[in-house]
Design an enzyme around this catalytic site. Structure first.
Site, PDB file in Angstrom:
ATOM      1  N   ASP A   6      -4.816 -19.725  15.237  1.00 16.93           N
ATOM      2  CA  ASP A   6      -4.375 -18.351  15.415  1.00 16.93           C
ATOM      3  C   ASP A   6      -2.902 -18.323  14.972  1.00 16.93           C
ATOM      4  O   ASP A   6      -2.238 -19.367  14.964  1.00 16.93           O
ATOM      5  CB  ASP A   6      -4.529 -17.967  16.889  1.00 16.93           C
ATOM      6  CG  ASP A   6      -3.970 -16.601  17.189  1.00 16.93           C
ATOM      7  OD1 ASP A   6      -4.226 -15.672  16.404  1.00 16.93           O
ATOM      8  OD2 ASP A   6      -3.260 -16.467  18.208  1.00 16.93           O
ATOM      9  N   ASP A   8      -0.149 -15.488  15.652  1.00 15.78           N
ATOM     10  CA  ASP A   8       0.839 -14.970  16.610  1.00 15.78           C
ATOM     11  C   ASP A   8       0.675 -15.625  17.976  1.00 15.78           C
ATOM     12  O   ASP A   8      -0.399 -15.604  18.562  1.00 15.78           O
ATOM     13  CB  ASP A   8       0.705 -13.443  16.729  1.00 15.78           C
ATOM     14  CG  ASP A   8       0.923 -12.746  15.383  1.00 15.78           C
ATOM     15  OD1 ASP A   8       1.737 -13.235  14.589  1.00 15.78           O
ATOM     16  OD2 ASP A   8       0.269 -11.719  15.133  1.00 15.78           O
TER      17      ASP A   8
END
Ligand SMILES: [Mg+2]
Length: 183
Positions: A6, A8
């Site tokens: 991922d 952020d």
């Protein structure tokens, strides 16, 4: 292995108001070096990121390309690289299977890199990262950066377990090196 990250809250600081410019992309200490370590061990590294700021009309794809340009050049300066960046631009109210917790991006990465879920691990900071990885049958590591501590304190559904908990991407990479995917 195939390592899905991922973005952020894992590589860069999460922002409640979204990363809308290269200036707003602030790297979490050690994250770029951790990616370079994965590269040096021969792992494929692919970002799988929900970017609803596109679907919400907050930024254009061109701006997102510029943000990722900053990420790639900062990574290059640390001796690292990404094998791919997969984006789900969907707004939450018009989500496709690509938007996590959907598994679309993960399944695409598995196909593209011809990897099995058992040889794939996703590192994320949100419940929806874990849910998407669970649907795809991949190993899961929750980092405590970004939304990670909040995700952990909300409690994880039994169906999402086992989930390994790492302080940050640096520790997650240590876990991956040791093949340690369960708590
Ligand atoms: Mg995140």
């Amino acid at each position: 292995m195939l390592v899905l990250l991922d973005r952020d809250g894992v590589i860069n600081e999460d922002r409640a108001d979204f990363v809308k410019s290269p200036d707003e992309l602030v790297f979490i200490p050690g994250a770029l070096e951790a990616i370079a370590t994965l590269n040096s061990r021969g792992h494929k590294v692919v970002i799988v990121t929900n970017q609803s700021c596109i679907g919400r009309g907050l930024i254009t794809l061109e701006t997102l390309d510029n943000i990722h340009g900053k990420l790639k050049s900062a990574l290059k300066a640390k001796g690292g690289r990404l094998d791919d960046i997969l984006i789900a631009p969907d707004a939450p109210w018009a989500a496709t299977e690509n938007r996590k917790p959907g598994a679309g991006m993960i399944l695409e990465a598995l196909t593209r890199f011809r990897e099995q879920p058992r040889n794939t691990v996703l590192v994320g900071d949100s419940k929806r990262d874990l849910q998407a990885a669970c649907i795809a049958g991949c190993h899961r590591i929750l980092v405590q950066t970004g939304k990670g501590r909040a995700t952990q304190s909300e409690g994880l559904d039994r169906a999402l377990l086992p989930v390994s908990i790492a302080r940050d991407l640096t520790e997650a990479v240590t876990f991956i090196g040791e093949g340690r995917f369960t708590p």
